[in-house]
Write an enzyme that holds these catalytic residues in place. Structure first.
Site, PDB file in Angstrom:
ATOM      1  N   ASP A 190       0.870  -1.180   0.000  1.00 48.05           N
ATOM      2  CA  ASP A 190       0.000   0.000   0.000  1.00 48.05           C
ATOM      3  C   ASP A 190       0.902   1.223   0.000  1.00 48.05           C
ATOM      4  O   ASP A 190       1.949   1.214   0.645  1.00 48.05           O
ATOM      5  CB  ASP A 190      -0.905  -0.027   1.254  1.00 48.05           C
ATOM      6  CG  ASP A 190      -2.141   0.834   1.093  1.00 48.05           C
ATOM      7  OD1 ASP A 190      -1.965   2.049   0.880  1.00 48.05           O
ATOM      8  OD2 ASP A 190      -3.258   0.305   1.186  1.00 48.05           O
ATOM      9  N   SER A 220      -1.796   6.246   0.419  1.00 48.47           N
ATOM     10  CA  SER A 220      -2.360   7.491  -0.120  1.00 48.47           C
ATOM     11  C   SER A 220      -3.750   7.738   0.450  1.00 48.47           C
ATOM     12  O   SER A 220      -4.214   8.865   0.490  1.00 48.47           O
ATOM     13  CB  SER A 220      -2.416   7.447  -1.653  1.00 48.47           C
ATOM     14  OG  SER A 220      -3.157   6.323  -2.087  1.00 48.47           O
ATOM     15  N   ASP A 270       4.120   1.981  -4.224  1.00 46.98           N
ATOM     16  CA  ASP A 270       3.063   2.431  -5.133  1.00 46.98           C
ATOM     17  C   ASP A 270       2.958   1.416  -6.275  1.00 46.98           C
ATOM     18  O   ASP A 270       3.967   1.122  -6.935  1.00 46.98           O
ATOM     19  CB  ASP A 270       3.467   3.820  -5.673  1.00 46.98           C
ATOM     20  CG  ASP A 270       2.331   4.467  -6.445  1.00 46.98           C
ATOM     21  OD1 ASP A 270       1.531   3.739  -7.069  1.00 46.98           O
ATOM     22  OD2 ASP A 270       2.254   5.708  -6.414  1.00 46.98           O
ATOM     23  N   PHE A 291      -6.835  -4.289  -4.632  1.00 50.11           N
ATOM     24  CA  PHE A 291      -7.748  -3.239  -4.157  1.00 50.11           C
ATOM     25  C   PHE A 291      -7.233  -1.855  -4.523  1.00 50.11           C
ATOM     26  O   PHE A 291      -8.016  -0.903  -4.540  1.00 50.11           O
ATOM     27  CB  PHE A 291      -7.841  -3.282  -2.619  1.00 50.11           C
ATOM     28  CG  PHE A 291      -8.505  -4.488  -2.049  1.00 50.11           C
ATOM     29  CD1 PHE A 291      -9.886  -4.641  -2.102  1.00 50.11           C
ATOM     30  CD2 PHE A 291      -7.755  -5.488  -1.423  1.00 50.11           C
ATOM     31  CE1 PHE A 291     -10.507  -5.750  -1.558  1.00 50.11           C
ATOM     32  CE2 PHE A 291      -8.367  -6.600  -0.868  1.00 50.11           C
ATOM     33  CZ  PHE A 291      -9.747  -6.735  -0.938  1.00 50.11           C
ATOM     34  N   SER A 348     -17.174  -2.910  -9.271  1.00 52.21           N
ATOM     35  CA  SER A 348     -18.194  -2.131  -8.567  1.00 52.21           C
ATOM     36  C   SER A 348     -19.531  -2.225  -9.283  1.00 52.21           C
ATOM     37  O   SER A 348     -19.588  -2.318 -10.513  1.00 52.21           O
ATOM     38  CB  SER A 348     -17.737  -0.671  -8.531  1.00 52.21           C
ATOM     39  OG  SER A 348     -18.777   0.163  -8.127  1.00 52.21           O
ATOM     40  N   TYR A 384     -14.131   7.343 -12.851  1.00 53.33           N
ATOM     41  CA  TYR A 384     -13.952   6.241 -11.906  1.00 53.33           C
ATOM     42  C   TYR A 384     -14.645   4.980 -12.424  1.00 53.33           C
ATOM     43  O   TYR A 384     -14.047   3.900 -12.498  1.00 53.33           O
ATOM     44  CB  TYR A 384     -14.493   6.621 -10.519  1.00 53.33           C
ATOM     45  CG  TYR A 384     -14.591   5.428  -9.593  1.00 53.33           C
ATOM     46  CD1 TYR A 384     -13.460   4.880  -9.018  1.00 53.33           C
ATOM     47  CD2 TYR A 384     -15.831   4.824  -9.318  1.00 53.33           C
ATOM     48  CE1 TYR A 384     -13.544   3.763  -8.195  1.00 53.33           C
ATOM     49  CE2 TYR A 384     -15.916   3.714  -8.500  1.00 53.33           C
ATOM     50  CZ  TYR A 384     -14.774   3.183  -7.936  1.00 53.33           C
ATOM     51  OH  TYR A 384     -14.860   2.073  -7.139  1.00 53.33           O
ATOM     52  N   LYS A 399     -13.246   1.077 -13.837  1.00 55.01           N
ATOM     53  CA  LYS A 399     -13.667  -0.269 -13.426  1.00 55.01           C
ATOM     54  C   LYS A 399     -14.049  -1.096 -14.663  1.00 55.01           C
ATOM     55  O   LYS A 399     -13.697  -2.276 -14.772  1.00 55.01           O
ATOM     56  CB  LYS A 399     -14.840  -0.187 -12.447  1.00 55.01           C
ATOM     57  CG  LYS A 399     -14.459   0.400 -11.091  1.00 55.01           C
ATOM     58  CD  LYS A 399     -13.400  -0.427 -10.377  1.00 55.01           C
ATOM     59  CE  LYS A 399     -12.911   0.212  -9.099  1.00 55.01           C
ATOM     60  NZ  LYS A 399     -11.706  -0.389  -8.533  1.00 55.01           N
ATOM     61  N   PHE A 422     -21.483  -4.031  -4.180  1.00 55.49           N
ATOM     62  CA  PHE A 422     -22.578  -3.068  -4.123  1.00 55.49           C
ATOM     63  C   PHE A 422     -22.165  -1.976  -3.118  1.00 55.49           C
ATOM     64  O   PHE A 422     -21.146  -1.339  -3.327  1.00 55.49           O
ATOM     65  CB  PHE A 422     -23.909  -3.797  -3.919  1.00 55.49           C
ATOM     66  CG  PHE A 422     -24.346  -4.364  -5.263  1.00 55.49           C
ATOM     67  CD1 PHE A 422     -23.618  -5.390  -5.861  1.00 55.49           C
ATOM     68  CD2 PHE A 422     -25.379  -3.778  -5.985  1.00 55.49           C
ATOM     69  CE1 PHE A 422     -23.917  -5.833  -7.154  1.00 55.49           C
ATOM     70  CE2 PHE A 422     -25.686  -4.221  -7.261  1.00 55.49           C
ATOM     71  CZ  PHE A 422     -24.961  -5.239  -7.841  1.00 55.49           C
ATOM     72  N   ASN A 470     -18.223  11.139   1.508  1.00 55.66           N
ATOM     73  CA  ASN A 470     -19.162  11.143   0.381  1.00 55.66           C
ATOM     74  C   ASN A 470     -20.264  10.126   0.605  1.00 55.66           C
ATOM     75  O   ASN A 470     -21.369  10.271   0.093  1.00 55.66           O
ATOM     76  CB  ASN A 470     -18.446  10.738  -0.917  1.00 55.66           C
ATOM     77  CG  ASN A 470     -17.360  11.724  -1.296  1.00 55.66           C
ATOM     78  OD1 ASN A 470     -17.614  12.921  -1.333  1.00 55.66           O
ATOM     79  ND2 ASN A 470     -16.151  11.231  -1.547  1.00 55.66           N
ATOM     80  N   ARG A 486     -30.614   1.041  -2.353  1.00 53.96           N
ATOM     81  CA  ARG A 486     -29.286   0.467  -2.578  1.00 53.96           C
ATOM     82  C   ARG A 486     -29.196  -0.879  -1.870  1.00 53.96           C
ATOM     83  O   ARG A 486     -30.036  -1.226  -1.040  1.00 53.96           O
ATOM     84  CB  ARG A 486     -28.186   1.371  -1.987  1.00 53.96           C
ATOM     85  CG  ARG A 486     -28.056   2.722  -2.631  1.00 53.96           C
ATOM     86  CD  ARG A 486     -27.441   2.631  -4.032  1.00 53.96           C
ATOM     87  NE  ARG A 486     -27.245   3.944  -4.618  1.00 53.96           N
ATOM     88  CZ  ARG A 486     -28.186   4.626  -5.280  1.00 53.96           C
ATOM     89  NH1 ARG A 486     -29.395   4.110  -5.446  1.00 53.96           N
ATOM     90  NH2 ARG A 486     -27.924   5.816  -5.799  1.00 53.96           N
ATOM     91  N   ASP A 521     -26.961  10.382  -8.993  1.00 50.54           N
ATOM     92  CA  ASP A 521     -27.505   9.221  -8.273  1.00 50.54           C
ATOM     93  C   ASP A 521     -28.536   8.485  -9.120  1.00 50.54           C
ATOM     94  O   ASP A 521     -29.395   9.119  -9.740  1.00 50.54           O
ATOM     95  CB  ASP A 521     -28.177   9.665  -6.960  1.00 50.54           C
ATOM     96  CG  ASP A 521     -27.189   9.825  -5.817  1.00 50.54           C
ATOM     97  OD1 ASP A 521     -26.072   9.282  -5.924  1.00 50.54           O
ATOM     98  OD2 ASP A 521     -27.536  10.489  -4.830  1.00 50.54           O
TER      99      ASP A 521
END
Ligand code: NAD
Ligand code: WQD
Length: 341
Positions: A33, A36, A60, A82, A126, A151, A155, A180, A200, A233, A300
Site C-alpha cells: 500500500d 495514499s 506504489d 484493491f 463495482s 472512476y 472499473k 454493491f 461522500n 441500494r 444518483d
C-alpha cells in the site's frame, strides 16, 4: 497448495478486513500500500484481531520497478488488487489522476503476474458498472451501461483488461467482484472505514453526524419513484464482503474456475432505502439522528440492487449479517475512533 496472497491496497477499508479474513483462513498475506488513503496504524489493528502481523510493504503499484522487486522476492500465487482511487466526484474533476492510478496500477500488476507466472487475481469491481440499469435486480448478465464517471470507466476498462488477458494467457485467471455498497466495520471495532475529510458515502456521514462531527445528515431526495421517495441500494456488510474474497481465491487455487474469467455480484440481494437505513441505524443504536431532506444529488440512480444467485450457487457465498448488526458495528467503530464512551 500455495497459500500466499499479495494484497494491494491492503491497508484500506476493504483490504484490511479482507486481510483479516485471509489470515483467519490460514493464508499468509503480504500487504502493499502507498498509504495514499490509509494509515499504517491499520496494520496494528489487523495484528490485534488475528495475532499475526502480515508483512507490510510501502510501495506504489504504479511504480513498476518497486512492484517488480516484490514479485522477485515473494512467491505468492494469488493477488487481490484493491489499490485504486474511489471518489466518483473527484474522478469527474480530475480524470487523469484516476485513469493513471487505477489503470497503471492494474496493468503493472497484471503484466508482472504474466511475466512471473502468478496465476490468480481477484479484482475490486463495482456495481457502478451497471449504471442506471433497465431491469432490477441486476445479474452479472445485465448489460453494463456506458460509464457516467471516469472512476466507473476505470472499473469497466479494468474488467476488460482481465477478461482479455485471461482469454490470451493460459496461466492466468481472474475473478472480478462487483461490490454493491460496502458498509460497517469489524465487530472488534479495531478496524473500519477511515474517510478523509467530509465523507461522500451515506454510512460514514451518518456515524459522523451521530458523533457530532457533522451537524446534520442531508437525505438526497425524497421524490424518487420508490415507496418512501428515497433511493434504494444494496448495503453489504464489510466482513461478509471480505469473506467473498477468500472464497474467490479458494476457487482459483483449486482451479474450479474453468473459464478463467468470472464476474460475481457481491451484495445482499435486498434493496434498502435511505430512510430505512437511517431508521435502522437509530433503532439499532438507540439514538436519534439529526437529518433533513435535501435536493437530489447529481448522478444518483434511483435504485440498484444485486441478484446474488451466481455468487450463492457458484462460490457458495451468502451475505450473513443483519443490517442492524452492521450498523451497530459502524457506530462502535466511529465511537472508538473518536474516543466516545
Ligand atoms: P480505500 O481507499 O480505503 O483503499 C484503497 C487502498 O489502496 C488505500 O489504502 C490506498 O492507500 C491504496 N492505494 C491507492 N492507490 C494505490 C497505489 N497506486 N499503490 C498502492 N496503494 C494504493 O478504498 P476501499 O473502499 O477499501 O476500496 C478498495 C477497492 O474497492 C477500490 O478498488 C475501490 O474502487 C473498490 N470499491 C470500493 C467500493 C466502496 O464503496 N468502498 C465499492 C466498489 C468498489
Ligand atoms: C447511498 C445513498 C445517496 C450521502 C457509491 C459509488 C459507487 C460505489 C459505492 C465505488 C444514495 C444517499 C448519501 C448523504 C444521502 N463505490 N446519501 N446523503 O452513491 O450508492 O455508491 O459508493 O465503487 O460507485 O457511487 O453510495 O453511500 O454515496 O449513497 O442521502 O450524505 O445514500 O443519495 O441514495 P452510492 P453512497
Amino acid at each position: 497448495m500455495n497459500k500466499r496472497v499479495l494484497v494491494t491496497g491492503g491497508a484500506g477499508y476493504i483490504g484490511s478486513h479482507t486481510t483479516v479474513e485471509l489470515i483467519k483462513a490460514g493464508y499468509e498475506v503480504i500487504v502493499v500500500d502507498n498509504l495514499s488513503n490509509s494509515d499504517r496504524a491499520v496494520m496494528k489493528g489487523i495484528e490485534q484481531i488475528t495475532g499475526i502481523s502480515p508483512r507490510f510493504i510501502e510501495a506504489d503499484c504504479c511504480d513498476r520497478e518497486a512492484m517488480r522487486r516484490i514479485f522477485e522476492e515473494h512467491d505468492f500465487q494469488s493477488v487481490i488488487h484493491f489499490a485504486a482511487f474511489k471518489a466518483v466526484g473527484e474522478s469527474v474533476a480530475e480524470p487523469l489522476k484516476y485513469y493513471r492510478n487505477n489503470l497503471v496500477s492494474l496493468l503493472n500488476v497484471v503484466e508482472l503476474m504474466v511475466e512471473y507466472k502468478r496465476r490468480n487475481i481477484v479484482f475490486s469491481s463495482s456495481a457502478t458498472v451497471y449504471g442506471d440499469a433497465d431491469t432490477l435486480p441486476v445479474t452479472e448478465l445485465t448489460p453494463r451501461k456506458p460509464a457516467t464517471s471516469p472512476y466507473g470507466n476505470t472499473k469497466q476498462m479494468s474488467e476488460d483488461v482481465l477478461r482479455d488477458t485471461a482469454a490470451a494467457c493460459d496461466g492466468f485467471a481472474s475473478i472480478a467482484l462487483r461490490y454493491f455498497n460496502p458498509i460497517g466495520a469489524h465487530p472488534s471495532a479495531l478496524i473500519g472505514e477511515l474517510p478523509r475529510g467530509v465523507p461522500n458515502n451515506l454510512v460514514p456521514y451518518i456515524t459522523q453526524t451521530a458523533a457530532g462531527i457533522r451537524e446534520r445528515l442531508s437525505i438526497f431526495g425524497d421524490d424518487y419513484p420508490t415507496a418512501d421517495g428515497s433511493c434504494l441500494r444494496d448495503y453489504i456488510d464489510i466482513v461478509d464482503l471480505a469473506r467473498a474474497h477468500v472464497v474467490a481465491i479458494e476457487r482459483m487455487i483449486e482451479h474450479r474456475n474453468q473459464k478463467r474469467y468470472e464476474v460475481f455480484n457481491v451484495g445482499t440481494g435486498k434493496p434498502v432505502s435511505v430512510f430505512e437505513l437511517v431508521h435502522c441505524f437509530e433503532e439499532a443504536n438507540n439514538l436519534k439522528l439529526n437529518y433533513a431532506v435535501a435536493p437530489r444529488r447529481a448522478g444518483d440512480v434511483t435504485a440498484v440492487w444485486a441478484d446474488t444467485t451466481l455468487a450463492n450457487n457458484t462460490l457458495g457465498w451468502h451475505a450473513e449479517r443483519e443490517l442492524a448488526d452492521t450498523l451497530r458495528a459502524a457506530w462502535q467503530w466511529e465511537k472508538s475512533v473518536r474516543g466516545i464512551e
